[in-house]
Structures are given as C-alpha cells and as structure tokens.
Design an enzyme around this catalytic site. Structure first.
Site, mmCIF file in Angstrom:
data_model
loop_
_atom_site.group_PDB
_atom_site.id
_atom_site.type_symbol
_atom_site.label_atom_id
_atom_site.label_comp_id
_atom_site.label_asym_id
_atom_site.label_seq_id
_atom_site.Cartn_x
_atom_site.Cartn_y
_atom_site.Cartn_z
ATOM 1 N N GLY A 106 0.776 -1.240 0.000
ATOM 2 C CA GLY A 106 0.000 0.000 0.000
ATOM 3 C C GLY A 106 0.802 1.282 0.000
ATOM 4 N N SER A 142 -4.031 -9.183 -13.473
ATOM 5 C CA SER A 142 -3.544 -8.413 -14.626
ATOM 6 C C SER A 142 -4.150 -9.012 -15.882
ATOM 7 C CB SER A 142 -2.023 -8.489 -14.715
ATOM 8 O OG SER A 142 -1.562 -7.968 -15.949
ATOM 9 N N TYR A 146 5.696 -13.925 -14.955
ATOM 10 C CA TYR A 146 4.711 -12.939 -14.503
ATOM 11 C C TYR A 146 3.312 -13.336 -14.964
ATOM 12 C CZ TYR A 146 2.417 -8.419 -13.760
ATOM 13 O OH TYR A 146 1.550 -7.416 -13.352
#
Length: 248
Positions: A14, A136, A149
C-alpha cells in the site's frame, strides 16, 4: 454517511501505485485502513500521508504474513475488506534465460504470498467481507519474455475463483481486478531505464483502443466498487478487466 464507516480494510503493497490509490479511496469513504509494504521508511511515509496504519511485511515471506495476522487479530479483531495487491514483474527474459532466483521471487510474492495472505487472514474475515485480488490482463496473454509474470497472475485467478466457491457459504465475496498498462512504478522496478520505458509506453498506448494508459485511481475506484456490498453484493468469482480495450 461514508459507505465504509466502522469497516477495517487491509491493503498489501500500500505504499505506492495502485495500493496507495486504493487505500486513499477507502479512507475517503470512512474505512480504517492498514497498509503493508516491505520497506519501513516507505510504508511509514505513505501511512502518514494517507492517515493509514502502517505494517512492515513482505508478502513473499510466510513469517511476515503470520505476524500481520497476529497483529490484526490482537489489535483490531475482524477484517471487512482485504485487497491483496502486492506484486512484482520480475526480470522480463525468455524462458530459455530464466533464472530460478527470478522465478522464485516472482512466484513467492505474486502467487504463494497472495495465496497464504488469504489463507492466514480468512479466519479474521467477517461474514459478508470482500476480498479483491489484483491480477492483470496478462493472465490471459502469452507474450514472449513475460512467462513467469503471466503464469503468476493466471495462477492467482485460479485460486481466487476456488476461494470464491469455498467462502460463499459465509457470504464472503472474492473477485479479481485485471488492469492493463497502468501508470505506476512497477515497470521501472523491473530494471528498465527511462528511455526504454518511454518506448514501451508509446508502443503500449498504440496497442490500446482508447489510446491512453490507465491510472492507479481508475483501478482503485473499481476495487472500492467491488468492496461495497450495496452495489456488488451479487458478484463473486468475477474478473473485471480494465485495460482500455487492449484484449479486444
């Protein structure tokens, strides 16, 4: 009346980018927000700017996840919103040239760490809580030099859907947000120089039908939407792609 008054939220990763923007939106809507990050100085600075509660934790380390669970349980009790956001791209290289070190680093944070963050914090989730994973749009693409990834995000989507099924009896909703190219620091952290980044950004924008990059705030607003059971109470196991039409 703010929609998240008396709600406790946790945002992993965060201190910058999408995590920071989401913590800001949640706080603006009345939530008490705990943000986590690996670097003490960065997470404390971000928490001070946001009015959040800092907790130093590396999502890739199980002992840090255990420490987070213990602290939250002892100090705050139950959790209403969990945004599992922390992630890295790792080095962008071919399968042939991939190192075990790079593979392990990406999988430990993006997949294993996300998995056990949910696993360890599930007992602290209130019935009716919301869990959102940052995935994603690459979870469904197969571009060269991005194998690990892409695989980490595809794996993340799989466990999110299983979690949605497992937690449905407690009315806990589990959803995924899958951004396309977004203006954050993640690509520069992949070790790319400014000129290379500029070239990649121009190429990416050319591939996006809306001809622009997304922003962290775009994604943050969607996470807040999925966390608000007054508008998304019938949504679970859902992946929302926010990529300007890139996958069309």
């Amino acid at each position: 009346m703010n929609k998240f008054n008396n709600k406790l939220a946790i945002v992993t990763g965060g201190n910058s980018g999408i995590g920071y923007a989401t913590a800001k939106e949640l706080i603006a809507e009345g939530a008490k927000v705990i943000i986590t990050g690996r670097r003490k100085e960065a997470i404390e600075k971000a928490a001070e700017e946001l009015g959040a509660i800092p907790f130093v934790a590396d999502q890739g380390k199980l002992e840090d996840i255990e420490s987070l669970k213990t602290e939250v349980e002892n100090q705050y009790g139950k959790v209403d919103i969990l945004f599992i956001n922390a992630g890295i791209t790792g080095r962008l290289v071919s399968i042939e040239n991939m190192t075990a070190e790079n593979f392990d680093q990406v999988m430990n944070i993006n997949f294993r760490g996300a998995y056990f963050t949910l696993s360890k914090l599930t007992p602290l989730l209130n019935d009716g809580a919301s869990v959102v994973f940052l995935s994603s749009n690459v979870a469904t693409t197969y571009k060269p030099n991005s194998s690990v990834y892409q695989a980490s995000k595809a794996a993340l989507n799989s466990i999110a859907k299983t979690a949605a099924a497992e937690l449905a009896p407690r009315k806990i909703r589990v959803n995924m947000v899958s951004p396309g190219p977004t203006k954050t620091e993640i690509m520069s952290k992949a070790g790319l120089d400014e000129k290379t980044l500029e070239g990649i950004n121009e190429w990416l924008i050319d591939t996006i039908p809306l001809k622009k990059m997304g922003t962290a705030e775009d994604v943050a607003k969607l996470v807040v939407y999925l966390s608000d059971d007054s508008v998304s109470s019938f949504m679970t196991g859902t992946e929302i792609v926010i990529d300007g039409g890139m996958l069309l």
